[in-house]
Design an enzyme around this catalytic site. Structure first.
Site, short mmCIF file in Angstrom:
data_model
loop_
_atom_site.label_atom_id
_atom_site.label_comp_id
_atom_site.label_asym_id
_atom_site.label_seq_id
_atom_site.Cartn_x
_atom_site.Cartn_y
_atom_site.Cartn_z
N HIS A 225 -11.24 -0.30 -12.07
CA HIS A 225 -10.91 -0.84 -10.73
C HIS A 225 -9.68 -1.74 -10.89
CE1 HIS A 225 -11.39 -2.19 -6.70
NE2 HIS A 225 -12.52 -2.88 -6.76
N HIS A 264 -7.49 8.46 -8.20
CA HIS A 264 -8.15 7.58 -7.24
C HIS A 264 -9.32 8.32 -6.63
CE1 HIS A 264 -8.69 4.81 -3.89
NE2 HIS A 264 -8.02 3.96 -4.64
N ASP A 318 -2.05 0.46 -9.00
CA ASP A 318 -1.94 -0.30 -10.23
C ASP A 318 -0.76 0.13 -11.10
OD1 ASP A 318 -4.22 -2.04 -10.00
OD2 ASP A 318 -5.38 -0.20 -10.08
N1 COA Z 1 -5.86 10.45 -16.21
C1 COA Z 1 -6.17 11.71 -16.57
N2 COA Z 1 -7.12 12.46 -15.94
C2 COA Z 1 -7.74 11.90 -14.89
C3 COA Z 1 -7.45 10.59 -14.47
C4 COA Z 1 -6.47 9.88 -15.16
N3 COA Z 1 -6.14 8.62 -14.82
N4 COA Z 1 -8.22 10.28 -13.42
C5 COA Z 1 -8.99 11.35 -13.21
N5 COA Z 1 -8.71 12.33 -14.09
C6 COA Z 1 -9.35 13.65 -14.18
C7 COA Z 1 -10.72 13.53 -14.82
O1 COA Z 1 -10.63 13.66 -16.21
C8 COA Z 1 -11.46 14.66 -14.15
O2 COA Z 1 -11.05 15.87 -14.76
P1 COA Z 1 -12.06 17.10 -14.95
O3 COA Z 1 -12.44 17.50 -13.54
O4 COA Z 1 -11.25 18.11 -15.67
O5 COA Z 1 -13.22 16.55 -15.73
C9 COA Z 1 -10.92 14.66 -12.73
O6 COA Z 1 -9.61 14.11 -12.83
C10 COA Z 1 -11.75 13.83 -11.76
O7 COA Z 1 -11.85 12.50 -12.28
P2 COA Z 1 -13.06 11.50 -12.06
O8 COA Z 1 -13.03 10.42 -13.08
O9 COA Z 1 -14.33 12.27 -11.89
O10 COA Z 1 -12.69 10.89 -10.65
P3 COA Z 1 -13.35 9.62 -10.00
O11 COA Z 1 -13.12 9.75 -8.55
O12 COA Z 1 -14.73 9.39 -10.47
O13 COA Z 1 -12.47 8.43 -10.63
C11 COA Z 1 -10.88 6.81 -11.06
C12 COA Z 1 -11.45 7.78 -10.01
C13 COA Z 1 -9.90 5.87 -10.36
C14 COA Z 1 -12.01 5.97 -11.65
C15 COA Z 1 -10.17 7.62 -12.17
O14 COA Z 1 -9.13 8.38 -11.60
C16 COA Z 1 -9.67 6.75 -13.29
O15 COA Z 1 -10.44 6.38 -14.18
N6 COA Z 1 -8.33 6.38 -13.28
C17 COA Z 1 -7.80 5.51 -14.28
C18 COA Z 1 -8.14 4.06 -13.97
C19 COA Z 1 -7.37 3.52 -12.80
O16 COA Z 1 -6.16 3.65 -12.71
N7 COA Z 1 -8.09 2.85 -11.88
C20 COA Z 1 -7.51 2.19 -10.74
C21 COA Z 1 -7.90 2.84 -9.46
S1 COA Z 1 -7.02 2.11 -8.10
#
Ligand code: COA
Length: 382
Positions: A225, A264, A318
Site C-alpha cells: 500500500h 493497482h 507511488d
Molecule cells: N510487478 C509485476 N507483476 C505484477 C505487479 C507488479 N508490480 N503487480 C501485479 N502483477 C502481476 C501479478 O504477478 C499477477 O500476475 P499473474 O496473473 O501472472 O499471477 C497479476 O499481475 C495480478 O496481480 P495481483 O497481485 O493479483 O493483483 P492485486 O490486485 O492483488 O494487487 C497490488 C495489486 C497493488 C497489490 C500489486 O499490483 C502490487 O503488489 N504492486 C506492487 C506494490 C505497489 O506498487 N503498491 C502500491 C499500490 S498504489
C-alpha cells in the site's frame, strides 16, 4: 422472520462494495479519478491542498471567505500540546518515522479530554486537528532523530510550506511548496483503499477518531500500500545505473517478483495521479539538474509496458512520487509519512461519512478447519 442471503466468498474483497461515499470516484478501466466530480488533474493544476480538503469534507469548493476561515481554523491547530513535544524528545532516534507517527497520532488522544466524542461535530473537530497536527508530528520526529532543535509551526504559511519549514528550518521556495502541495492533493483520497477501509472499520465500532487514524496509519505502512513509494526508491538505488535497469527488471519479472510502483487493484489503465506526477518529476529533475533518476524510472516504465501492460499493469501513484519526493530532498523513510500527511484528510472524511450512516462492519469467515475433534489430555499428546 428475515432470511439472510448466503454470504459470498470474495478473497481480498475485490468485488465487494462495502460503503458509500460522495468524496472520490475512480474509473479504473479508463484511468479517471475525481474528487466530488472534479477531475484530479484540474485540481492538481488549479487548487491548493486546503481547498481540496474543504471540497472533500463539504462536497463543494469553498468561496474565498469560506477558504480564509477554513485556513484560519486549520492553522490554529498546527501546534502541539507541550506534552507531545516532550514525548517526541523521549523517542528512540533510530525508530522508523512510520512507527513514530503511528504512536504519536495515537498519543494525541491523551491530550484531548473529549477524545471519545464520536458525534459528527466531535469527529469534524478532531478531523481538522489531525490534519493540522500530522505534519508537525512528522517534522518534529525528523528533527529529533537528527539531533536538531524543533522548528515551531509558522501560522502564516500553508500546510505544505509550513511542513517544509518545520522540517528544514527554512521557508521553501514557491516551486518546492507547490510541488509538495500537488503531492498532497493527489494523495488525499482514493475510494475504499486498504487504510481507508481499516479506518472506517474502526470508527464503525463507535471507537474514536484517534483510534481510526492510528489503525489507518498502520495499514498504510505496508509495502503493498503506502509503503510502495519507499520500496520504489530503494529499487532505484539498488539499480544504480541506467545500464542495469534492463537486467534487474527483467530478472525480477522472470522470478515472478513484483516491481514496486506498478499495478493497482482498481486501475487497469494508467493511474491518472501517476500521469501528473510523471510530468512533475521530470520538471523537478530538470530544475535540480538531476535527470538520472527520472531517466531510470522512464526506462523501467518502458520495459514494464512491453512485458506486462497486457495484464493492465501500469505505474501507480507511488512510482513517480518516489522520485518527486527525492528531488525535494526528503529522506526515503519520510515518503510514506508524506502519504499519511495527505491521506489523513481522506480517512477523516470517510470516518465522518461512516458515522453519518453507521453500521458495524463485520464480514463473515469461511472456516476451513476440522470439526468434531477429540480432546486429548496434555500428557497423552505425541
Ligand atoms: N510487478 C509485476 N507483476 C505484477 C505487479 C507488479 N508490480 N503487480 C501485479 N502483477 C502481476 C501479478 O504477478 C499477477 O500476475 P499473474 O496473473 O501472472 O499471477 C497479476 O499481475 C495480478 O496481480 P495481483 O497481485 O493479483 O493483483 P492485486 O490486485 O492483488 O494487487 C497490488 C495489486 C497493488 C497489490 C500489486 O499490483 C502490487 O503488489 N504492486 C506492487 C506494490 C505497489 O506498487 N503498491 C502500491 C499500490 S498504489
Amino acid at each position: 422472520m428475515t432470511t439472510a442471503s448466503a454470504p459470498i466468498f470474495d478473497k481480498g474483497l475485490a468485488n465487494t462494495i462495502a460503503a458509500e461515499s460522495e468524496m472520490s470516484f475512480i474509473d479504473g478501466q479508463n484511468g479517471i479519478l475525481e474528487y466530488v466530480g472534479i477531475e484530479i488533474d484540474t485540481l492538481a493544476r488549479k487548487s491548493s491542498f486546503e481547498e481540496v480538503v474543504y471540497l472533500l469534507w463539504h462536497r463543494a469548493l469553498p468561496t474565498r471567505s469560506q477558504l480564509d476561515q477554513f485556513n484560519t481554523s486549520l492553522r490554529k491547530e498546527y501546534d502541539l500540546p507541550q506534552g507531545m513535544w516532550d514525548m517526541v524528545r523521549q523517542m528512540p532516534k533510530n525508530a522508523k518515522p512510520m512507527h513514530a507517527l503511528r504512536t504519536l497520532v495515537s498519543a494525541l488522544a491523551l491530550y484531548d479530554e473529549t477524545a471519545d466524542d464520536a458525534s459528527i461535530e466531535g469527529a469534524t473537530e478532531k478531523a481538522l486537528l489531525l490534519v493540522a497536527k500530522t505534519p508537525t508530528l512528522i517534522a518534529a520526529f525528523d528533527r529529533h532523530r537528527k539531533g536538531k532543535e524543533f522548528v515551531k509551526p509558522d501560522f502564516s504559511l500553508s500546510l505544505a510550506a509550513n511542513f517544509i519549514k518545520m522540517l528544514t528550518g527554512e521557508a521553501p521556495t514557491d516551486t518546492m511548496a507547490k510541488a509538495l502541495d500537488v503531492c498532497l492533493i493527489l494523495h488525499a483520497d482514493h475510494g475504499l483503499n486498504a487504510s481507508t477501509f481499516a479506518g472506517r472499520v474502526t470508527i464503525a465500532t463507535l471507537s474514536d477518531m484517534y483510534s481510526a487514524m492510528t489503525t489507518a496509519i498502520g495499514t498504510l505502512k505496508g509495502p503493498l500500500h503506502g509503503g510502495a513509494n519507499e520500496a520504489v526508491m530503494h529499487l532505484l538505488n539498488d539499480i544504480g545505473d541506467i545500464n542495469n535497469v534492463e537486467p534487474v527488471i527483467k530478472g525480477r519479472l522472470e522470478r515472478k517478483e513484483k516491481v514496486m510502483g506498478f499495478g493497482h487493484r482498481v486501475y487497469k489503465a494508467y493511474d491518472p495521479r501517476a500521469t501528473y506526477l510523471k510530468t512533475f518529476s521530470k520538471q523537478l529533475a530538470e530544475d535540480t539538474g538531476n535527470l538520472k533518476l527520472y531517466e531510470m524510472s522512464h526506462k523501467i516504465e518502458l520495459i514494464m509496458e512491453e512485458a506486462v501492460a497486457d495484464k493492465g499493469i501500469y505505474p501507480n501513484v507511488d512510482f513517480y512520487s518516489a522520485t518527486t519526493y527525492y528531488s525535494l530532498g526528503l529522506d526515503i523513510d519520510l515518503f510514506t509519512p508524506m502519504f499519511a500527511m495527505s491521506r489523513v484528510s481522506g480517512w477523516a472524511g470517510h470516518c465522518i461519512e461512516q458515522l453519518t450512516d453507521n453500521r458495524l462492519i463485520r464480514p463473515r469467515l469461511a472456516y476451513i478447519g476440522p470439526h468434531e475433534q477429540p480432546y486429548i489430555p496434555i500428557n497423552e499428546r505425541g
